[in-house]
Design an enzyme around this catalytic site. Structure first.
Site, PDB file in Angstrom:
ATOM      1  N   GLU A 162     105.464  57.264  42.210  1.00  0.00           N
ATOM      2  CA  GLU A 162     104.877  57.362  43.496  1.00  0.00           C
ATOM      3  C   GLU A 162     105.889  57.545  44.403  1.00  0.00           C
ATOM      4  OE1 GLU A 162     101.740  57.063  44.393  1.00  0.00           O
ATOM      5  OE2 GLU A 162     100.864  57.299  42.406  1.00  0.00           O
ATOM      6  N   GLU A 200     105.619  57.486  53.046  1.00  0.00           N
ATOM      7  CA  GLU A 200     105.036  58.760  52.786  1.00  0.00           C
ATOM      8  C   GLU A 200     105.741  59.804  53.406  1.00  0.00           C
ATOM      9  OE1 GLU A 200     100.883  60.925  53.046  1.00  0.00           O
ATOM     10  OE2 GLU A 200     100.812  58.738  53.489  1.00  0.00           O
ATOM     11  N   ASN A 217      93.296  48.613  53.107  1.00  0.00           N
ATOM     12  CA  ASN A 217      94.232  48.158  51.901  1.00  0.00           C
ATOM     13  C   ASN A 217      95.132  47.211  52.730  1.00  0.00           C
ATOM     14  OD1 ASN A 217      93.110  49.159  49.708  1.00  0.00           O
ATOM     15  ND2 ASN A 217      93.914  51.139  50.106  1.00  0.00           N
TER      16      ASN A 217
END
Length: 378
Positions: free
Chosen positions: A231, A240, A278
């Site tokens: 990831e 990100e 989340n």
């Protein structure tokens, strides 16, 4: 990198001993003493250096075999630079220095064919032959014979010790991954992802890598770290990288909205936590208001690791079980992939991404000295 050569076959025994002790203290993370415990020594496929049949008879072959915790896999290094099991020494047959010469168990005699030094590349080298302990034909099969061979740097010549005479005890602090193993897994990691941050986060989910047998504990730790490695590009990326995606992670239909801003809930941390819902769920579970301050995940290492552990231990994602349960119940590493990103990767959707995760996992279980188990793919 250039391979270290061992010059001068009259190398003093004390120098050999110092080299072995230094290697154990730094590479294998075991305490230096006059007779140091090594425990199991693992190689390709996470299998162990094993004395065939558990026999202590002179001439017994030394082989690769599933790790089982037996005395036949319990090695020590003596003060004379020898590696010993069952009261005898790892020995090169007929004192040969030729490629392909097999190794065996034999009475310890102090000969040059029983001297071993480990270098920083994790090669176990016989100085007289200047050759490496090697798995014949690069096999991972039980019973694959061990030999000496010209050092090539290939994986069938790389070895890791468990670090205790029992071969299965966790490192100090309770976590089954030592700091040296963590650094070996992530040599180019971002300094943000600290080992201390990870171990500090473990208290949030004490069952993680602490359920089942020692093998299962190590497999779960390897599985988690393999997925987060994928990831984050090897624990390099904290946030990100595609900033164009940032505004997409606000679901305005949630009653609490996006109080930190439309573009505040982008992927962060080892599991790349994203979406306002989340952040809300993870924050509630951890007792941290991440909905109002999602930036804590990129500011605080322990908080970042806790969000990864939250997902791993509590969320099914697109799968049918949590990644934690997948490993503890031995459903297989493939089910952890399904729970993390199965809708985009599994069932043939992106086999290259699946294989990347599997490759990480296989490398990490080898470092931890266990086999990978079954059902690796999804």
């Amino acid at each position: 990198m250039p391979r270290k050569t061992f010059r001068g076959l009259s190398l003093a025994r004390s120098a050999v001993t110092l080299a072995v002790v230094a290697l154990l203290a730094t590479l294998f993370a075991v305490p230096a003493s006059a007779a140091d415990p090594v425990g199991r020594i693992t190689g390709l496929g996470g299998k162990c250096v094993d004395v065939a049949g558990g026999s202590s008879a002179n001439g017994t072959p030394v082989q690769l075999y599933d790790c089982n915790g037996s005395a036949a896999q319990n090695w020590t290094v003596a003060g004379d630079g020898t590696l010993r099991a069952l009261g005898k020494c790892l020995d090169i047959v007929n004192r040969s220095t030729a490629d392909g010469a097999l190794v065996q168990l034999w009475d310890c005699g102090g000969g040059a064919n029983q001297q071993w030094v480990v270098n920083s590349a994790r090669d176990i080298v016989n100085p007289q032959a200047n050759k490496c302990l090697d798995i014949r034909d690069r096999s991972t099969a039980n019973g694959a014979l061990l030999q000496i061979w010209t050092c090539t740097g290939q994986t069938n010549q790389k070895w890791t010790a468990a670090g205790t005479s029992g071969g299965g005890n966790p490192p100090a602090g309770g976590f089954v991954v030592s700091e040296s193993q963590f650094n070996q897994m992530f040599p180019g990691r971002n300094p943000f992802y600290t080992y201390s941050g990870l171990t500090a986060a473990l208290s949030a989910y004490p069952g993680f890598a602490n359920s089942g047998s020692d093998t299962v504990k190590r497999q779960e730790a390897a599985a988690f770290l393999a997925n987060v490695s994928h990831e984050t590009g090897g624990l390099v990326h904290v946030v990100e990288q595609n900033t164009a995606n940032y505004p997409h992670y606000c679901d305005p239909s949630q009653s609490y909205g996006c109080p930190a801003g439309q573009a505040a809930y982008y992927g962060r941390g080892p599991i790349q936590l994203s979406w306002n819902f989340n952040y809300k769920a993870a924050g509630d579970a951890l007792g941290i208001n991440l909905l109002a301050d999602p930036w804590r995940v990129e500011r605080e290492s322990a908080v970042a690791w806790k969000t990864g552990l939250w997902y791993w231990n509590t969320q099914n994602g697109p799968g049918t079980m949590t990644p934690h349960n997948a490993m503890v119940n031995q459903a297989g590493f493939g089910q952890t992939i399904r729970s993390i990103n199965g809708s985009l990767e599994c069932d043939g959707r992106n086999p290259a991404q699946v294989q990347s995760r599997i490759n990480n996992y296989q490398r990490f279980v080898q470092i931890l000295g266990v086999g990978p188990g079954n059902n690796l793919s999804c």
